[in-house]
Design a protein around this motif. Structure first.
Motif, PDB file in Angstrom:
ATOM      1  N   PHE A 166      -7.775  96.569  61.101  1.00  0.00           N
ATOM      2  CA  PHE A 166      -9.018  96.672  60.337  1.00  0.00           C
ATOM      3  C   PHE A 166      -9.113  95.598  59.265  1.00  0.00           C
ATOM      4  O   PHE A 166     -10.201  95.095  58.979  1.00  0.00           O
ATOM      5  CB  PHE A 166      -9.140  98.061  59.709  1.00  0.00           C
ATOM      6  N   SER A 167      -7.974  95.226  58.677  1.00  0.00           N
ATOM      7  CA  SER A 167      -7.977  94.156  57.681  1.00  0.00           C
ATOM      8  C   SER A 167      -8.414  92.840  58.304  1.00  0.00           C
ATOM      9  O   SER A 167      -9.231  92.098  57.733  1.00  0.00           O
ATOM     10  CB  SER A 167      -6.586  94.017  57.060  1.00  0.00           C
ATOM     11  N   GLY A 168      -7.893  92.549  59.497  1.00  0.00           N
ATOM     12  CA  GLY A 168      -8.271  91.309  60.170  1.00  0.00           C
ATOM     13  C   GLY A 168      -9.715  91.304  60.611  1.00  0.00           C
ATOM     14  O   GLY A 168     -10.427  90.301  60.468  1.00  0.00           O
ATOM     15  N   LEU A 169     -10.183  92.444  61.135  1.00  0.00           N
ATOM     16  CA  LEU A 169     -11.570  92.520  61.604  1.00  0.00           C
ATOM     17  C   LEU A 169     -12.565  92.422  60.450  1.00  0.00           C
ATOM     18  O   LEU A 169     -13.666  91.874  60.610  1.00  0.00           O
ATOM     19  CB  LEU A 169     -11.796  93.836  62.358  1.00  0.00           C
ATOM     20  N   SER A 170     -12.189  92.935  59.284  1.00  0.00           N
ATOM     21  CA  SER A 170     -13.107  92.923  58.142  1.00  0.00           C
ATOM     22  C   SER A 170     -13.338  91.515  57.593  1.00  0.00           C
ATOM     23  O   SER A 170     -14.338  91.280  56.909  1.00  0.00           O
ATOM     24  CB  SER A 170     -12.562  93.827  57.026  1.00  0.00           C
ATOM     25  N   ARG A 171     -12.418  90.610  57.886  1.00  0.00           N
ATOM     26  CA  ARG A 171     -12.572  89.228  57.400  1.00  0.00           C
ATOM     27  C   ARG A 171     -12.419  88.239  58.555  1.00  0.00           C
ATOM     28  O   ARG A 171     -11.821  87.176  58.409  1.00  0.00           O
ATOM     29  CB  ARG A 171     -11.546  88.939  56.300  1.00  0.00           C
ATOM     30  N   LEU A 172     -12.972  88.629  59.698  1.00  0.00           N
ATOM     31  CA  LEU A 172     -12.861  87.810  60.895  1.00  0.00           C
ATOM     32  C   LEU A 172     -13.414  86.409  60.639  1.00  0.00           C
ATOM     33  O   LEU A 172     -14.524  86.243  60.122  1.00  0.00           O
ATOM     34  CB  LEU A 172     -13.619  88.463  62.054  1.00  0.00           C
ATOM     35  N   GLU A 179      -4.427  86.524  63.221  1.00  0.00           N
ATOM     36  CA  GLU A 179      -3.005  86.869  63.228  1.00  0.00           C
ATOM     37  C   GLU A 179      -2.796  88.336  62.847  1.00  0.00           C
ATOM     38  O   GLU A 179      -1.934  89.021  63.402  1.00  0.00           O
ATOM     39  CB  GLU A 179      -2.236  85.977  62.259  1.00  0.00           C
ATOM     40  N   SER A 180      -3.590  88.811  61.901  1.00  0.00           N
ATOM     41  CA  SER A 180      -3.478  90.196  61.460  1.00  0.00           C
ATOM     42  C   SER A 180      -3.850  91.169  62.582  1.00  0.00           C
ATOM     43  O   SER A 180      -3.146  92.160  62.821  1.00  0.00           O
ATOM     44  CB  SER A 180      -4.379  90.432  60.246  1.00  0.00           C
ATOM     45  N   VAL A 181      -4.942  90.870  63.282  1.00  0.00           N
ATOM     46  CA  VAL A 181      -5.376  91.732  64.386  1.00  0.00           C
ATOM     47  C   VAL A 181      -4.346  91.727  65.510  1.00  0.00           C
ATOM     48  O   VAL A 181      -3.974  92.791  66.038  1.00  0.00           O
ATOM     49  CB  VAL A 181      -6.751  91.281  64.915  1.00  0.00           C
TER      50      VAL A 181
END
Length: 213
Positions: A166-172, A179-181
Motif C-alpha cells: 500500500f505504501s508503494g501504490l500510494s506513491r506510484l 521496489e516497495s510493491v
C-alpha cells in the motif's frame, strides 16, 4: 532494488514475521471454530447444506470491502485484520471439515459405539482422526488464500507485508515505489510457500500412513 532490500532488511524481516504470525494464529483459531461448527452440523443434511451455503456466500465477499466496514466499529489496527483473516480462513476449513466428518462410513461409527464408546469419544478418537486428512487439506487451501487477505488487511493499518504494497501504490511513480510493491508481493509469496511446506510436514506427522490422501 538491492539497495532497497539492504536498507530496509530488518524492517522487511519484522513485517514478514508479523504477517506470518497473523496468518498462523488466525488459521489455528479458524480451524478450532470450523471443527466445532462441523461437529455440530454434520449429522443433519439441512445443517450441512446451510454450512456449505454460508461458506460459499462468505467467499464472495470482497476482503477489501469487509475491512473497510470493520474500520467504523473497531477502528484501525490489529483487531479488524484478525477478524477478517480469521473469517476468510474459517470458510474453506469448515467446508472440508463437514465433508470429512459426513463422509465417514457409518459402520465404523457404529462399531465404535458398539464397544461402549460415547458419542463424544467416538467423535474425538475415531471420526476426527479419520477426517483429519480432509480437514488439513482445507487448512492448506485456507492458508494460501488468507496469506493474500492478510496483505489487504494493511489497509486498516494491520501488521504485515501489506504495508509495503500500500505504501508503494500510494506513491506510484515516486522513489522506491515499485521496489516497495515488489518486496511486499514477493514476500507474501515466499511466506505462502513456507507455510504450505510446514503444513505438509504437519500432515506427515499427524496423519497415519494408512489413511494419507
Amino acid at each position: 532494488m538491492l539497495d532497497f532490500l539492504v536498507g530496509r532488511f530488518n524492517q522487511i524481516l519484522f513485517s514478514g514475521w508479523q504477517h506470518f504470525s497473523l496468518v498462523v494464529q488466525c488459521l489455528i483459531l479458524a480451524t478450532i471454530l470450523a471443527v466445532i461448527i462441523a461437529a455440530l452440523v454434520y449429522r443433519s443434511k439441512a445443517l450441512i447444506s446451510a454450512a456449505n451455503s454460508v461458506s460459499a456466500v462468505g467467499l464472495t465477499i470482497p476482503s477489501f470491502a469487509l475491512i473497510g466496514l470493520l474500520i467504523a466499529p473497531f477502528g484501525f489496527g490489529v483487531l479488524p485484520a484478525v477478524i477478517v483473516v480469521a473469517f476468510f480462513a474459517t470458510l474453506p476449513i469448515l467446508r472440508n471439515a463437514v465433508v470429512g466428518l459426513s463422509g465417514i462410513n457409518p459402520a465404523t461409527v457404529e462399531a465404535a459405539r458398539g464397544i461402549g464408546m460415547s458419542r463424544f469419544r467416538t467423535l474425538m478418537q475415531v471420526e476426527l482422526p479419520m477426517a483429519w486428512p480432509v480437514i488439513l487439506a482445507g487448512v492448506r487451501v485456507s492458508a494460501q488464500m488468507v496469506m493474500g487477505v492478510a496483505a489487504v488487511a494493511a489497509y486498516a493499518l494491520g501488521p504485515g507485508l501489506g504495508g509495503f504494497i500500500f505504501s508503494g501504490l500510494s506513491r506510484l511513480g515516486g522513489a522506491n515505489s515499485l521496489e516497495s510493491v515488489v518486496t511486499g508481493v514477493v514476500g507474501v509469496i515466499i511466506l505462502a510457500l513456507i507455510l504450505d511446506l510446514l503444513l505438509i510436514g504437519l500432515g506427515r506427522l499427524t496423519i497415519p500412513r494408512g489413511i494419507r490422501v
